[in-house]
Enzyme design. Structure first.
Site, mmCIF file in Angstrom:
data_model
loop_
_atom_site.group_PDB
_atom_site.id
_atom_site.type_symbol
_atom_site.label_atom_id
_atom_site.label_comp_id
_atom_site.label_asym_id
_atom_site.label_seq_id
_atom_site.Cartn_x
_atom_site.Cartn_y
_atom_site.Cartn_z
ATOM 1 N N LEU A 103 3.407 -1.435 12.890
ATOM 2 C CA LEU A 103 4.435 -1.148 11.896
ATOM 3 C C LEU A 103 4.085 -1.945 10.643
ATOM 4 O O LEU A 103 3.596 -3.069 10.735
ATOM 5 C CB LEU A 103 5.824 -1.548 12.403
ATOM 6 C CG LEU A 103 6.386 -0.768 13.596
ATOM 7 C CD1 LEU A 103 7.717 -1.366 14.038
ATOM 8 C CD2 LEU A 103 6.553 0.708 13.264
ATOM 9 N N ASP A 104 4.346 -1.364 9.474
ATOM 10 C CA ASP A 104 4.085 -2.063 8.224
ATOM 11 C C ASP A 104 4.877 -3.363 8.154
ATOM 12 O O ASP A 104 5.894 -3.533 8.840
ATOM 13 C CB ASP A 104 4.469 -1.190 7.025
ATOM 14 C CG ASP A 104 3.627 0.067 6.944
ATOM 15 O OD1 ASP A 104 2.530 0.087 7.529
ATOM 16 O OD2 ASP A 104 4.080 1.032 6.291
ATOM 17 N N LYS A 105 4.440 -4.253 7.290
ATOM 18 C CA LYS A 105 5.096 -5.548 7.151
ATOM 19 C C LYS A 105 6.592 -5.406 6.886
ATOM 20 O O LYS A 105 7.405 -6.159 7.442
ATOM 21 C CB LYS A 105 4.438 -6.341 6.011
ATOM 22 C CG LYS A 105 5.030 -7.728 5.790
ATOM 23 C CD LYS A 105 4.325 -8.439 4.643
ATOM 24 C CE LYS A 105 4.929 -9.812 4.388
ATOM 25 N NZ LYS A 105 4.282 -10.511 3.248
ATOM 26 N N THR A 107 8.489 -2.765 7.610
ATOM 27 C CA THR A 107 9.133 -1.811 8.510
ATOM 28 C C THR A 107 9.658 -2.550 9.735
ATOM 29 O O THR A 107 9.002 -3.438 10.272
ATOM 30 C CB THR A 107 8.139 -0.721 8.953
ATOM 31 O OG1 THR A 107 7.692 -0.008 7.798
ATOM 32 C CG2 THR A 107 8.786 0.263 9.910
ATOM 33 N N ASN A 206 0.816 4.511 7.002
ATOM 34 C CA ASN A 206 1.911 4.715 6.041
ATOM 35 C C ASN A 206 2.365 6.175 5.986
ATOM 36 O O ASN A 206 2.818 6.654 4.938
ATOM 37 C CB ASN A 206 1.480 4.270 4.637
ATOM 38 C CG ASN A 206 1.178 2.794 4.558
ATOM 39 O OD1 ASN A 206 1.808 1.989 5.228
ATOM 40 N ND2 ASN A 206 0.194 2.437 3.747
#
Length: 273
Positions: A103-105, A107, A206
């Site tokens: 997961l993105d930073k 998210t 993303n």
């Protein structure tokens, strides 16, 4: 048997991960460091340990879920010293633990960890279509018709996406997810923001953000609450828990059938229902 095979069968890590543990000097056999990849052990005779903790062949793999908070990188180590998810899970107790996907930073939500390298590879393979549900707060007021390109399979700069079932969240769902959205809404166009649910059966970088950005509604906040048969439920943000035996069984069933094209079609029909 070879030491890396022993470690993999014991659920410490995948074979590749076990080799990394060995070359890092973290594995011992009968008290002596075992860094040679050709090292062999006799089951039931030799004492194998990782970071000083004895490893048994019948201890099994570990499966757990984390409710990832914002601000953490999905990595087990960061050379720049930034906060990463490794600090939130019992890495010392289970040295081969690794995240399945990322997961993105910024998210939040469900992040699966395991020491089962084979299962992790299956779930990550793009052909296996394991459904993941994302809930996004996006810039502006979204009309249902604007989501049609996503449902049909929008094309991004790295190629076409699979059709993604999606819908607009009602206000009560938004309030449960983001009880204080004032700061996000302030960044939205004319102070407005809309909650959107997106179901993905692939995992490009993303992807949700790029899909929603492509229809003119940049993502302000993003949360994942489901992955295959797993649901985050009421697990507190920043906390983790072991999967139940029933959840592990369900995850293994999904991994065994997910590559069947009929599974992907059924999953899409279910998500549209």
């Amino acid at each position: 048997m070879r030491l890396q095979r022993f470690l993999a069968r014991a659920g410490v890590a995948s074979r590749r991960g076990s080799e990394d543990l060995m070359t890092a000097g973290r594995v011992t056999v009968n008290g002596a460091p075992a860094t040679e990849l050709g090292t062999k052990v006799t089951v039931g005779v030799d004492r194998v340990a990782v970071d000083g903790k004895t490893v048994a062949l019948d201890q099994g793999a570990v499966y757990l879920m984390l409710h990832k908070p914002a601000g953490y990188l999905t990595t087990m180590a960061d050379p720049q010293g930034r906060p990463c998810v490794a600090s939130l899970v019992p890495r010392e107790q289970y040295p081969g633990l690794f995240p399945v996907g990322r997961l993105d930073k910024d998210t939040t939500g469900l992040l699966l960890f395991t020491t089962d390298g084979d299962l992790g590879n299956i779930l990550l393979h793009p052909s296996h279509h394991v459904a993941k549900r994302y809930l996004a707060l996006v810039d502006g007021t979204v009309r249902d018709a604007e989501l049609e390109p996503l449902r049909a399979g929008i094309t991004l700069d790295d190629g076409p996406c699979q059709p993604a079932p999606c819908r607009i969240l009602d206000h009560s769902e938004e309030a449960c997810l983001w009880p204080d959205t004032a700061s996000a809404e302030a960044r939205g166009r004319a102070g407005t923001a809309t909650g959107v649910e997106v179901i993905l059966h692939e995992g490009r970088k993303n992807q949700v953000k790029r899909m929603l950005g492509a229809i003119g509604h940049p993502v302000l906040l993003l949360h994942r609450d489901r992955m295959g048969p797993l649901e985050l439920g009421d697990l507190a943000r920043g906390s983790w828990r072991m999967l139940t035996p029933e959840e592990v069984d369900a995850l293994k069933r999904v991994s065994s059938v997910a590559s069947d094209p009929a599974y992907a079609r059924d999953a899409l029909r279910k998500d549209h229902a």
